[in-house]
Design an enzyme around this catalytic site. Structure first.
Site, PDB file in Angstrom:
ATOM      1  CG  ASP A 209      -2.041   1.030   1.110  1.00 18.92           C
ATOM      2  OD1 ASP A 209      -2.855   1.003   0.527  1.00 18.92           O
ATOM      3  OD2 ASP A 209      -2.001   1.918   2.165  1.00 18.92           O
ATOM      4  CD  GLU A 251      -1.989   2.174  -3.909  1.00 18.50           C
ATOM      5  OE1 GLU A 251      -2.988   2.709  -4.113  1.00 18.50           O
ATOM      6  OE2 GLU A 251      -1.673   2.266  -2.654  1.00 18.50           O
ATOM      7  CG  ASP A 326      -8.332   2.689  -3.550  1.00 12.79           C
ATOM      8  OD1 ASP A 326      -9.090   2.660  -2.465  1.00 12.79           O
ATOM      9  OD2 ASP A 326      -6.987   2.578  -3.447  1.00 12.79           O
TER      10      ASP A 326
HETATM   11  O1  TEU Z   1      -4.672   4.102  -1.659  1.00  7.50           O
HETATM   12  C1  TEU Z   1      -3.672   5.169  -2.025  1.00  7.50           C
HETATM   13  C2  TEU Z   1      -4.304   6.261  -2.224  1.00  7.50           C
HETATM   14  O2  TEU Z   1      -3.508   7.506  -2.497  1.00  7.50           O
HETATM   15  C3  TEU Z   1      -5.861   6.570  -2.063  1.00  7.50           C
HETATM   16  O3  TEU Z   1      -6.144   7.413  -1.123  1.00  7.50           O
HETATM   17  C4  TEU Z   1      -6.226   7.108  -3.493  1.00  7.50           C
HETATM   18  O4  TEU Z   1      -5.693   8.247  -3.765  1.00  7.50           O
HETATM   19  C5  TEU Z   1      -7.678   6.995  -3.369  1.00  7.50           C
HETATM   20  O5  TEU Z   1      -8.257   6.032  -2.904  1.00  7.50           O
HETATM   21  C6  TEU Z   1      -8.192   7.702  -4.843  1.00  7.50           C
HETATM   22  O6  TEU Z   1      -9.606   8.277  -4.428  1.00  7.50           O
HETATM   23  C7  TEU Z   1      -4.190   3.054  -0.930  1.00  7.50           C
HETATM   24  C8  TEU Z   1      -5.216   2.089  -0.703  1.00  7.50           C
HETATM   25  O7  TEU Z   1      -5.654   1.573  -1.726  1.00  7.50           O
HETATM   26  C9  TEU Z   1      -6.677   2.847  -0.193  1.00  7.50           C
HETATM   27  O8  TEU Z   1      -7.891   1.991  -0.142  1.00  7.50           O
HETATM   28  C10 TEU Z   1      -6.594   3.427   1.271  1.00  7.50           C
HETATM   29  O9  TEU Z   1      -7.391   4.240   1.856  1.00  7.50           O
HETATM   30  C11 TEU Z   1      -5.316   4.279   1.217  1.00  7.50           C
HETATM   31  O10 TEU Z   1      -4.084   3.744   0.627  1.00  7.50           O
HETATM   32  C12 TEU Z   1      -4.722   4.433   2.476  1.00  7.50           C
HETATM   33  O11 TEU Z   1      -4.183   3.274   2.983  1.00  7.50           O
END
Ligand code: TEU
Ligand code: CA
Length: 566
Positions: A209, A251, A326
């Protein structure tokens, strides 16, 4: 295709021929009627995934968590959230998956923990506690306010005051997700030990993540791809990954074609792949982000994929996806979730699965699940949506305007329950689901789609099998064609004299297409969502969202000259 090539492919790492499948556990299958998906529910559906042919599951977090962000806020890295099951259930999942040739890839969420983690509780109790330095603290600004203007991703200041220690801590996402201090070697040791503990339980790897944020320099205001990132990833590799037959995908919302190989180049000893989002952010406002989308432009979309295919042509490896937990549902975002739902879902799959890289299917994508339409804010569940709503409505935005945006791009689109049947609650639960099911489950569901030999599931199964069976799909060189065409996505894959031609109409109207020389010829139709074509030449008329892939018969001297080949 020679024997050597086949053998060579078999010796390639398993994750280059495998297709991944992402499960968002809360929304996949509820076994006990509490309305929340769980691990026994996943186990009960493994045959669905075996039939699809996937090689591994990326399991969104199942660790102990107060669920402020549905598990992306972990309070115990070595335990399972009770609503999802127990460690015994988890071990059973690994074993049952293995029996079906499926590996379990966990989510590693170590940029931040939950504010309910014991470390954070101790850190807040006293500056002298060893755990205090596991988090990122700064003194108040001279006026008593936060040390910087940095805003949390989910809204509000990224800094929260803790009176007991008279300091602010950083929560780059939300106050419930305090950032871990990677500068502290004991913290890093804890993380590596924890990773090894899961590897020893038999997992097949980690999706990491927001990994590009761990190397931040807070005082310089550098959060993404900070100066310490690659040192930490190399250390992590030495301490946990080296010598293990596992897969890693990091990611990163900031990784670019320029920086990609610094994560996954073969001499870097960091990660196998990155999840990059250039094809997503290209259609978002630079400031307002996804809440203010830009119109889709196929030429730009194609150019982004061509660039990434080019960057990874000789080194590194791409991940391929349009959907995750997301993002909005891909058939709604890039296809047509009305009249041409089935055709466009298949078209998008054709393009993604026939590029070079490892494709990821997000749960429900294999039956063409769509966005949901909520009318009221109380139907939404996502922390990001709810906090942004509060902020934006307080700043004067009309609630209907916000809700329209959330219906288009909000994260809950991906999180409505998996649609198994046409029955009550889509067969997801016997109880009341934690988030409403999409009313269209009466027509869009696994039972109906799988019963149809022309269904989306059958189409995905074919694509996934092609990758296992045909080296050209795994290793073939990627060549772009017709890059200026605003309606048609066309490319080829080449390996050992074999060429696969892929042509896809991205629009809901017929498209006239002059087949470029490099794609012309006769051969075997591998994939088609309309009448199969075994010959491509001259001017062809593609039906709305038509996609076709033809394995062209070998030409003695194939003309490898292409327009802007990558
Ligand atoms: O997402 C990374 C992230 O930057 C997200 O906030 C993204 O920008 C957003 O979902 C877009 O709308 C990861 C995970 O995939 C997400 O589910 C988590 O909320 C986030 O990290 C925090 O751990
Ligand atoms: Ca349950």
């Amino acid at each position: 295709m020679t024997e050597t090539t086949v053998a060579g492919q078999q010796m390639a790492p398993w994750w280059k021929t495998a297709t991944g499948y992402q499960i968002y556990p809360r929304s996949f299958c509820d076994s006990n009627g509490d309305g929340i998906g769980d691990i026994p529910g996943i186990i009960s559906r493994l045959d669905h995934l075996r039939d699809l042919g996937i090689g591994f599951i990326w399991l969104s977090p199942v660790y102990a968590s107060p669920m402020a962000d549905n598990g992306y806020d972990i309070s115990d890295y070595r335990d399972i959230a009770p609503e999802f099951g127990t460690l015994e259930d988890f071990d059973r999942l690994v074993a049952e998956a293995k029996a079906r040739d499926i590996r379990i890839v966990m989510d590693l969420v170590v940029n931040h923990s939950s504010s309910a983690h014991d470390w954070f509780r101790a850190a807040c109790a006293s500056r002298g506690a060893p755990e205090h330095d596991f988090y990122i603290w700064r003194d108040a600004a001279p006026d008593g306010g936060p040390p910087s203007d940095h805003q949390a991703c989910f809204g509000g200041s990224a800094w929260t005051w803790v009176p007991e220690v008279e300091r602010y801590y950083l929560g780059h996402f939300s106050p419930e997700q305090p950032d871990l201090n990677w500068q502290n070697p004991e913290l890093r040791r804890e993380i590596y030990d924890m990773m090894n503990w899961w590897f020893d339980r038999g997992i097949g790897g980690f999706r990491m993540d927001v990994i590009s944020v761990i190397g931040k320099d807070v005082d310089a205001g550098v959060y993404e791809e900070g100066p310490y990132l690659h040192g930490f990833l190399q250390e992590m590799h030495r301490e946990t990954l080296a010598g293990r037959d596992v897969v890693t995908v990091g990611e990163s919302w900031s990784v670019s074609p320029e920086t990609a190989l610094s994560y996954c180049g073969r001499d870097r000893h960091e990660l196998d792949m990155v999840f990059q989002f250039n094809h997503v952010t290209a259609f978002e406002d630079e400031v307002a982000g996804k809440w203010k989308p830009k119109p889709f432009d196929l030429r730009r979309f194609k150019a982004i994929f061509a660039t990434w295919q080019g960057v990874m042509a000789e080194d590194g490896w791409n991940s391929l996806f349009l959907s995750n937990h997301d993002l909005p549902r891909q058939v709604s975002k890039y296809g047509d979730d009305g009249t041409f739902r089935v055709a466009s879902a298949k078209m998008l799959a054709t393009v993604i699965h026939l590029m070079k890289g490892t494709p990821f299917v997000y749960q429900g994508e294999e039956i063409g699940m769509t966005n949901v339409r909520f009318e009221r804010i109380d139907q939404f569940r996502d922390v990001e949506t709810l906090r942004q709503y509060t902020g934006k409505v307080a700043a004067g935005m009309a609630p209907e305007t916000f809700i329209a945006g959330a219906n288009e791009n909000g994260r809950d689109n991906a999180r409505t329950p998996m649609q198994w049947t046409a029955g009550a609650q889509a067969g997801f639960t016997d109880g009341t689901p934690w988030i409403e099911v999409n009313p269209n489950h009466r027509t869009i569901n696994v039972a109906a789609d799988r019963a149809d030999p022309d269904g989306i599931f059958a189409f995905y199964r074919n694509l996934i099998a092609l990758r296992r069976e045909r080296p050209v799909v795994v290793a073939g060189r990627y060549l772009s064609f017709a890059q200026d065409n605003p309606a048609v996505f066309a490319f080829a894959r080449d390996l050992d004299g074999e060429r696969v031609a892929v042509i896809a109409n991205f629009t809901g109207t017929p498209a006239e297409f002059d087949v470029p020389d490099g794609l012309a010829g006769a051969g075997t139709c591998l994939v088609a969502n309309h009448a199969p074509r075994s010959e491509l030449s001259g001017r062809i008329t593609l039906a709305p969202f038509e996609a076709v892939a033809v394995l062209l018969a070998a030409r003695g001297e194939r003309d490898t000259q292409t327009e802007g080949a990558t």
